[in-house]
Design an enzyme around this catalytic site. Structure first.
Site, mmCIF file in Angstrom:
data_model
loop_
_atom_site.group_PDB
_atom_site.id
_atom_site.type_symbol
_atom_site.label_atom_id
_atom_site.label_comp_id
_atom_site.label_asym_id
_atom_site.label_seq_id
_atom_site.Cartn_x
_atom_site.Cartn_y
_atom_site.Cartn_z
ATOM 1 C CB THR A 31 51.412 15.007 47.385
ATOM 2 O OG1 THR A 31 52.620 14.464 46.589
ATOM 3 C CG2 THR A 31 50.340 13.791 47.110
ATOM 4 C CD GLN A 105 57.272 18.237 41.385
ATOM 5 O OE1 GLN A 105 56.516 17.358 42.129
ATOM 6 N NE2 GLN A 105 58.375 18.835 41.937
ATOM 7 C CG HIS A 182 59.658 15.514 41.981
ATOM 8 N ND1 HIS A 182 60.545 16.019 42.722
ATOM 9 C CD2 HIS A 182 58.592 15.021 42.849
ATOM 10 C CE1 HIS A 182 60.061 15.712 44.173
ATOM 11 N NE2 HIS A 182 59.058 15.196 44.073
ATOM 12 C CG ASN A 185 62.090 16.162 48.303
ATOM 13 O OD1 ASN A 185 62.664 16.609 48.918
ATOM 14 N ND2 ASN A 185 60.773 17.160 48.422
ATOM 15 C CE1 TYR A 187 58.252 10.012 45.955
ATOM 16 C CE2 TYR A 187 58.732 12.261 46.471
ATOM 17 C CZ TYR A 187 58.142 11.267 47.014
ATOM 18 O OH TYR A 187 57.308 11.230 47.933
ATOM 19 N NE ARG A 234 60.855 21.474 45.372
ATOM 20 C CZ ARG A 234 59.946 21.367 46.236
ATOM 21 N NH1 ARG A 234 59.250 20.060 46.446
ATOM 22 N NH2 ARG A 234 59.752 22.029 47.372
ATOM 23 C CG ASN A 242 60.233 9.375 50.078
ATOM 24 O OD1 ASN A 242 59.550 8.677 50.666
ATOM 25 N ND2 ASN A 242 60.047 10.438 49.003
ATOM 26 N N GLY A 323 55.674 26.280 50.523
ATOM 27 C CA GLY A 323 54.834 25.027 50.465
ATOM 28 C C GLY A 323 53.401 25.043 51.268
ATOM 29 N NE ARG A 324 54.462 20.598 55.973
ATOM 30 C CZ ARG A 324 55.211 19.760 56.876
ATOM 31 N NH1 ARG A 324 55.401 20.382 58.174
ATOM 32 N NH2 ARG A 324 55.646 18.754 56.836
#
Length: 369
Positions: A31, A105, A182, A185, A187, A234, A242, A323-324
């Protein structure tokens, strides 16, 4: 021995479904909060952002809303309106022009939302009326606790699946090479899988098989619509992100992975451990999970080049997602190949909007110009 030789599997090509990837490096979906606020278009800087990172074998674009009611955060792009599709088409065309590949995604936030983020100001929907102990950001930038969601009625569930199918078809129309569901995590899809968020007493709750049913039916429908070889998913069995999780996810994921294998999905994208926090497997056997699925296996969570190469050589993965590191290093592939230093993410600008912290990170060539 050169670094490039040491890392040769990481930089070797790979056939993923109907596309050939130049290397085994995947840009994970992240995001970035740069979409337009009013209509959820990806935003004018998205094209530059993704093109800068198109040396990845595969880009999985940021989580993208399946409908207006899927929203949990401001400035998240969508794939449910024509203007969104048209603007995404500009992004995917540009990525393809420089030799890249990109998946969308598909994301529904479920209970990770607030009624003020919903288009009709109604409560967000979820598998059960169980509030996540989380804060979310509203359009005006304020942070508020998540609402206790309303539980989706059983007759509503086919309509939710249809939204994924429409978004998947829109993704292909927008030029994406495929889609990722997705289901990680905390969701919506993950919420159906977990006993922490799913306490339904219908055909979609209770046993591991029933809790996996909504995810399986969604995967089946999307694969039928756009092709199983263009559909991935994923998963994060032990992530606590979360306010999700359960004590023993193994039975649920054993059943789920067997079903996904029979559908013939292109890949599973597995978050190993607690996303961005720990690689502790928390008792879950990720290698055994990998053996239950015959398609491509992407691993994720706090990987560096050495750990990625080890996973590839040992057969624990076919591809590795980062990712990061991709936020602050648009030329991450070149930096990993040459063992160059990696820049760090500036979190003061990472989600602030505009170019700062988004498209202004320099590549190696710019640093040495």
């Amino acid at each position: 021995m050169t670094v490039a030789t040491d890392q040769r599997l990481l930089f070797s090509p790979f056939a993923l479904g109907r596309i050939g990837l130049a290397n085994r490096i995947v840009m994970a979906p992240m995001t970035r909060s740069r979409a337009t606020l009013a209509d959820n278009r990806p935003g004018p800087l998205a094209l530059k952002y993704y093109v800068q990172r198109a040396s990845a074998g595969l880009i999985i674009a940021e989580g993208t809303q399946t409908s207006a009611h899927a929203k949990g955060f401001p400035r998240i792009p969508g794939l449910f309106a024509r203007a969104q599709v048209d603007e995404w088409r500009e992004v995917t065309d540009a990525v393809h022009e420089v030799g890249g590949h990109i998946f969308a995604q598909l994301w529904h936030c479920g209970r990770i939302s607030h009624h003020l983020s919903q288009p009709d100001r109604a409560l967000p929907g979820a598998p059960s009326a169980i509030r996540a102990d989380n804060m979310v950001m509203l359009d005006d930038g304020t942070r508020v606790p998540t609402d206790t969601p309303r539980a989706f009625a059983t007759p509503e569930l086919p309509g939710l699946i249809d939204e994924y199918v429409i978004a998947a078809r829109n993704a292909i129309a927008a030029g994406f090479d495929g889609v990722e569901l997705h289901s990680a995590n905390g969701y919506l899809l993950h919420q159906f899988l977990s006993v922490a968020s799913n306490q339904r007493d219908d055909a979609y709750g209770g046993s591991p098989e029933k809790r996996a049913r909504f995810v399986i039916e969604t995967a089946q429908a999307v694969a039928a619509a756009v092709g199983a070889d263009r559909t991935g998913i994923r998963l994060s069995p032990v992530s606590r992100y979360n306010d999700i999780g359960e004590d023993d996810p193994t039975p649920t994921y054993d059943h789920l992975l067997g079903a996904l294998d029979r559908i013939g999905l292109a890949y599973v994208h597995m978050v190993e451990g607690h996303a961005g926090v720990s690689r502790d497997p928390a008792g879950f056997d990720f290698l055994a999970a990998r053996r239950r699925f015959g398609g491509a296996w992407i691993v994720n969570n706090m990987y560096d080049a050495s750990l990625a190469e080890e996973a590839l050589r040992e057969g624990r993965a076919d591809l590795v997602s980062f990712g990061r590191p991709f936020i602050a290093n648009p030329d991450l592939v070149a930096r990993l190949r040459h063992s160059a230093p990696l820049a760090e993410v500036d979190f003061t600008t990472a989600y602030a909007g505009g170019e700062a912290g988004y498209t202004d990170y320099p590549n190696l060539a710019e640093l040495h110009a």
